[in-house]
Design a protein around this motif. Structure first.
Motif, PDB file in Angstrom:
ATOM      1  N   PRO A   1     -11.542  -9.153   1.929  1.00 19.78           N
ATOM      2  CA  PRO A   1     -12.395  -7.975   2.071  1.00 19.78           C
ATOM      3  C   PRO A   1     -11.744  -6.689   1.567  1.00 19.78           C
ATOM      4  O   PRO A   1     -10.577  -6.412   1.838  1.00 19.78           O
ATOM      5  N   HIS A   2     -12.529  -5.951   0.808  1.00 16.98           N
ATOM      6  CA  HIS A   2     -12.222  -4.551   0.459  1.00 16.98           C
ATOM      7  C   HIS A   2     -13.503  -3.779   0.733  1.00 16.98           C
ATOM      8  O   HIS A   2     -14.596  -4.323   0.564  1.00 16.98           O
ATOM      9  N   THR A   3     -13.393  -2.534   1.095  1.00 19.61           N
ATOM     10  CA  THR A   3     -14.614  -1.752   1.332  1.00 19.61           C
ATOM     11  C   THR A   3     -15.341  -1.529   0.000  1.00 19.61           C
ATOM     12  O   THR A   3     -14.727  -1.535  -1.069  1.00 19.61           O
TER      13      THR A   3
ATOM     14  N   VAL B   1       1.494 -20.697  -3.339  1.00 21.85           N
ATOM     15  CA  VAL B   1       1.857 -19.963  -4.549  1.00 21.85           C
ATOM     16  C   VAL B   1       0.663 -19.249  -5.170  1.00 21.85           C
ATOM     17  O   VAL B   1      -0.377 -19.871  -5.413  1.00 21.85           O
ATOM     18  N   HIS B   2       0.826 -17.952  -5.406  1.00 22.87           N
ATOM     19  CA  HIS B   2      -0.111 -17.241  -6.278  1.00 22.87           C
ATOM     20  C   HIS B   2       0.376 -17.490  -7.701  1.00 22.87           C
ATOM     21  O   HIS B   2       1.360 -16.893  -8.143  1.00 22.87           O
ATOM     22  N   GLY B   3      -0.295 -18.362  -8.422  1.00 26.72           N
ATOM     23  CA  GLY B   3       0.225 -18.854  -9.696  1.00 26.72           C
ATOM     24  C   GLY B   3      -0.270 -18.095 -10.895  1.00 26.72           C
ATOM     25  O   GLY B   3      -1.081 -18.592 -11.674  1.00 26.72           O
TER      26      GLY B   3
ATOM     27  N   CYS C   1     -10.580  -2.770  -6.587  1.00 27.48           N
ATOM     28  CA  CYS C   1      -9.675  -3.781  -6.034  1.00 27.48           C
ATOM     29  C   CYS C   1     -10.183  -5.186  -6.341  1.00 27.48           C
ATOM     30  O   CYS C   1     -11.387  -5.417  -6.418  1.00 27.48           O
ATOM     31  N   ALA C   2      -9.224  -6.113  -6.436  1.00 28.80           N
ATOM     32  CA  ALA C   2      -9.558  -7.531  -6.628  1.00 28.80           C
ATOM     33  C   ALA C   2      -9.815  -8.170  -5.277  1.00 28.80           C
ATOM     34  O   ALA C   2      -9.021  -8.013  -4.353  1.00 28.80           O
ATOM     35  N   GLY C   3     -10.887  -8.917  -5.169  1.00 32.42           N
ATOM     36  CA  GLY C   3     -11.132  -9.652  -3.934  1.00 32.42           C
ATOM     37  C   GLY C   3     -12.616  -9.856  -3.731  1.00 32.42           C
ATOM     38  O   GLY C   3     -13.410  -8.942  -3.972  1.00 32.42           O
ATOM     39  N   ILE C   4     -12.992 -11.061  -3.308  1.00 36.39           N
ATOM     40  CA  ILE C   4     -14.384 -11.405  -3.040  1.00 36.39           C
ATOM     41  C   ILE C   4     -14.466 -11.864  -1.596  1.00 36.39           C
ATOM     42  O   ILE C   4     -13.668 -12.699  -1.162  1.00 36.39           O
TER      43      ILE C   4
ATOM     44  N   PRO D   1      -0.199 -12.938   4.123  1.00 38.72           N
ATOM     45  CA  PRO D   1       0.692 -11.913   4.665  1.00 38.72           C
ATOM     46  C   PRO D   1       0.745 -10.618   3.859  1.00 38.72           C
ATOM     47  O   PRO D   1       1.647  -9.798   4.083  1.00 38.72           O
ATOM     48  N   ASN D   2      -0.214 -10.407   2.922  1.00 40.45           N
ATOM     49  CA  ASN D   2      -0.084  -9.232   2.038  1.00 40.45           C
ATOM     50  C   ASN D   2      -0.698  -7.978   2.652  1.00 40.45           C
ATOM     51  O   ASN D   2      -1.577  -7.341   2.080  1.00 40.45           O
ATOM     52  N   LEU D   3      -0.194  -7.642   3.843  1.00 41.23           N
ATOM     53  CA  LEU D   3      -0.561  -6.352   4.451  1.00 41.23           C
ATOM     54  C   LEU D   3       0.293  -5.259   3.820  1.00 41.23           C
ATOM     55  O   LEU D   3       1.209  -5.534   3.050  1.00 41.23           O
TER      56      LEU D   3
ATOM     57  N   CYS E   1     -11.969 -10.687  -8.896  1.00 38.03           N
ATOM     58  CA  CYS E   1     -10.932 -11.203  -8.005  1.00 38.03           C
ATOM     59  C   CYS E   1      -9.778 -11.655  -8.883  1.00 38.03           C
ATOM     60  O   CYS E   1      -9.879 -11.680 -10.103  1.00 38.03           O
ATOM     61  N   LEU E   2      -8.691 -12.007  -8.239  1.00 39.17           N
ATOM     62  CA  LEU E   2      -7.544 -12.563  -8.963  1.00 39.17           C
ATOM     63  C   LEU E   2      -7.131 -13.888  -8.322  1.00 39.17           C
ATOM     64  O   LEU E   2      -7.101 -13.967  -7.091  1.00 39.17           O
ATOM     65  N   PRO E   3      -6.822 -14.896  -9.093  1.00 35.59           N
ATOM     66  CA  PRO E   3      -6.991 -14.930 -10.541  1.00 35.59           C
ATOM     67  C   PRO E   3      -8.462 -14.737 -10.915  1.00 35.59           C
ATOM     68  O   PRO E   3      -9.349 -15.229 -10.236  1.00 35.59           O
TER      69      PRO E   3
ATOM     70  N   LEU F   1      -6.843 -17.295   3.554  1.00 35.89           N
ATOM     71  CA  LEU F   1      -7.745 -16.250   4.049  1.00 35.89           C
ATOM     72  C   LEU F   1      -6.999 -14.934   4.206  1.00 35.89           C
ATOM     73  O   LEU F   1      -5.852 -14.894   4.666  1.00 35.89           O
ATOM     74  N   HIS F   2      -7.683 -13.836   3.852  1.00 35.07           N
ATOM     75  CA  HIS F   2      -7.171 -12.487   4.102  1.00 35.07           C
ATOM     76  C   HIS F   2      -7.940 -11.884   5.270  1.00 35.07           C
ATOM     77  O   HIS F   2      -9.156 -11.713   5.181  1.00 35.07           O
ATOM     78  N   LEU F   3      -7.217 -11.544   6.324  1.00 33.48           N
ATOM     79  CA  LEU F   3      -7.869 -10.934   7.498  1.00 33.48           C
ATOM     80  C   LEU F   3      -7.582  -9.446   7.614  1.00 33.48           C
ATOM     81  O   LEU F   3      -8.221  -8.763   8.414  1.00 33.48           O
ATOM     82  N   ARG F   4      -6.576  -8.962   6.849  1.00 33.75           N
ATOM     83  CA  ARG F   4      -6.200  -7.537   6.938  1.00 33.75           C
ATOM     84  C   ARG F   4      -5.762  -7.174   8.357  1.00 33.75           C
ATOM     85  O   ARG F   4      -5.306  -8.017   9.110  1.00 33.75           O
ATOM     86  N   ASP F   5      -5.982  -5.915   8.733  1.00 25.13           N
ATOM     87  CA  ASP F   5      -5.432  -5.418   9.997  1.00 25.13           C
ATOM     88  C   ASP F   5      -6.382  -4.349  10.539  1.00 25.13           C
ATOM     89  O   ASP F   5      -7.310  -3.928   9.830  1.00 25.13           O
TER      90      ASP F   5
ATOM     91  N   ALA G   1       1.552  -9.248  -9.206  1.00 27.07           N
ATOM     92  CA  ALA G   1       0.472 -10.130  -9.674  1.00 27.07           C
ATOM     93  C   ALA G   1      -0.884  -9.723  -9.113  1.00 27.07           C
ATOM     94  O   ALA G   1      -1.902  -9.944  -9.751  1.00 27.07           O
ATOM     95  N   THR G   2      -0.903  -9.152  -7.906  1.00 27.29           N
ATOM     96  CA  THR G   2      -2.204  -8.909  -7.294  1.00 27.29           C
ATOM     97  C   THR G   2      -2.101  -7.858  -6.199  1.00 27.29           C
ATOM     98  O   THR G   2      -1.077  -7.173  -6.078  1.00 27.29           O
ATOM     99  N   THR G   3      -3.157  -7.740  -5.377  1.00 28.30           N
ATOM    100  CA  THR G   3      -3.221  -6.755  -4.304  1.00 28.30           C
ATOM    101  C   THR G   3      -1.972  -6.835  -3.410  1.00 28.30           C
ATOM    102  O   THR G   3      -1.634  -7.905  -2.917  1.00 28.30           O
TER     103      THR G   3
HETATM  104  O1  DOR Z   1      -8.763 -11.376  -5.461  1.00 28.49           O
HETATM  105  C1  DOR Z   1      -7.757 -11.339  -4.771  1.00 28.49           C
HETATM  106  N1  DOR Z   1      -7.677 -10.576  -3.665  1.00 28.49           N
HETATM  107  N2  DOR Z   1      -6.715 -12.062  -5.151  1.00 28.49           N
HETATM  108  C2  DOR Z   1      -5.542 -11.960  -4.529  1.00 28.49           C
HETATM  109  O2  DOR Z   1      -4.637 -12.633  -4.937  1.00 28.49           O
HETATM  110  C3  DOR Z   1      -5.343 -11.006  -3.427  1.00 28.49           C
HETATM  111  C4  DOR Z   1      -6.593 -10.703  -2.756  1.00 28.49           C
HETATM  112  C5  DOR Z   1      -6.501  -9.492  -1.837  1.00 28.49           C
HETATM  113  O3  DOR Z   1      -5.583  -9.423  -1.029  1.00 28.49           O
HETATM  114  O4  DOR Z   1      -7.388  -8.651  -1.915  1.00 28.49           O
END
Ligand code: DOR
Ligand code: ZN
Length: 346
Positions: free
Chosen positions: A251-253, A136-138, A263-266, A41-43, A219-221, A15-19, A106-108
């Motif tokens: 989440p992305h706006t 792993v983000h593969g 941005c990648a993300g659903i 942890p990808n803040l 999204c990615l992948p 899960l991505h919770l952001r900040d 590889a991603t965001t």
């Molecule tokens: O779609 C994605 N969104 N894939 C990722 O690996 C990162 C994530 C994000 O942080 O937005």
């Protein structure tokens, strides 16, 4: 016909919770249904040290809605500078549950990830000794490799060599998207698990590209062709305990998604359980939803399953918001493209 399903309370193993304002806006969407989540942890900047993880954990706890019963399971972002002793201490104290490997680029927010896998060998060996799993983000980042092939190539070029060189390392292949990945997990002989997202059980690349480009399905992948989606559905609903739910709700706006370089993300936290019930029902596998969402993940991470339960009830199509308003801006909720009939009793 079944109209009601009671399962142990589920967890979200990716899960991505952001900040900040985004965290405050999206956290209730997860805590409403889920007891625990592995928090990515990808803040910006990333959560790389145990000190970073402790501070981020406090910010998440401070943002919890009143009365929420939710445990964030923290991760560290693996860099070429990560100190094995810091990882070991954070794991021993219970502060972190896993370490996340992003191939650099590889991603965001993955710029601080790993380029030279030899440089993280010491950390991985230490993690194998202490039983700390690697998430792993593969995907390879080689520009020569087609984006639809990046997961399959990663398995051969990176993942398999790492696993052979590091016996005993527990690895989770995050957000599996291909039949190749499913097969690799099935053929493995222990210590390997995989999360599958809600959206990859539903969409194919057609959802993203047919009839106009649909940024909210990016999204990615990236979603693959239907036979891969179908292999994921088979894995999730098939009762193999190595596959479990990790929504990768990210989440992305809306302005950040609906852009010339979106941005990648659903974002699926809001309606994930309704979506999953629909998918499992179609497969005649509602009796296996509990294993996928609530039992297999804790078993992999050697944690007890949750004691509480939730009940899903089938009825008229469920109303869920198209958009969540957050202090950071609006966030569009995943649209599965079909009506959802299963609602979690509140
Ligand atoms: O779609 C994605 N969104 N894939 C990722 O690996 C990162 C994530 C994000 O942080 O937005
Ligand atoms: Zn993710």
């Amino acid at each position: 016909m079944m109209n009601s399903l009671t399962i142990r309370r589920p967890d979200d193993w990716h899960l991505h919770l952001r900040d900040g304002a985004m965290l405050a806006g999206v956290l209730p969407e997860t805590t409403r249904h889920f007891a625990r989540a592995i928090v990515m942890p990808n803040l910006i900047p990333p959560v790389v040290t145990s000190q970073d993880a402790a501070a981020y954990r406090e910010r998440i706890l401070a943002a919890l809605p009143a009365g929420a019963d939710f445990t964030p399971l923290m991760t560290l972002y693996l860099t070429e500078e990560t100190d094995p002793a810091d990882v070991a201490a954070a794991h021993a104290s219970g502060l972190i549950t896993a370490v996340k490997l992003y191939p650099a680029g590889a991603t965001t927010n993955s710029a601080s990830g790993v380029t030279d896998f030899d440089k993280v060998r010491g950390v991985l060996e230490r993690m194998a000794e202490i039983g700390c799993p690697l998430c792993v983000h593969g995907e390879v980042v080689d520009p020569e490799i087609d984006i639809f092939d990046r997961e399959a190539v990663f398995i051969d070029r990176v993942l398999d060599p790492i696993r052979r060189a590091t016996p005993g390392l527990r690895v989770v292949m995050e957000h599996l998207t291909t039949a190749d990945g499913v097969q690799y997990v099935r053929d493995s002989d222990g210590g390997l698990g995989a999360t599958i997202t809600t959206h990859h059980l539903i969409i194919t690349r057609n959802h993203l590209l047919v009839g106009g480009i649909k940024p909210h399905y990016y999204c990615l992948p990236v979603a693959k062709r239907a036979r891969h989606r179908d292999a994921l559905v088979g894995a999730a609903t098939g009762g193999d305990a190595r596959f479990f739910l990790g929504t990768d709700s990210a989440p992305h706006t809306d302005p950040a998604k609906e852009s010339a370089c979106g941005c990648a993300g659903i974002f699926s936290s809001t309606n994930t359980l309704s979506c999953l019930a629909e998918v499992f029902e179609r497969e005649g596998a509602l009796d296996r939803l509990e294993a996928f969402a609530s039992l297999n993940g804790p078993a992999f991470y050697s944690l007890p399953p949750n004691e509480e339960t939730i009940t899903l009830t089938k009825g008229l199509p469920v109303a869920y918001p198209e958009t969540i308003e957050t202090g950071a801006g609006p966030v569009t909720v995943f649209d599965p493209g079909f009506p959802l009939h299963w609602a979690v009793d509140e």
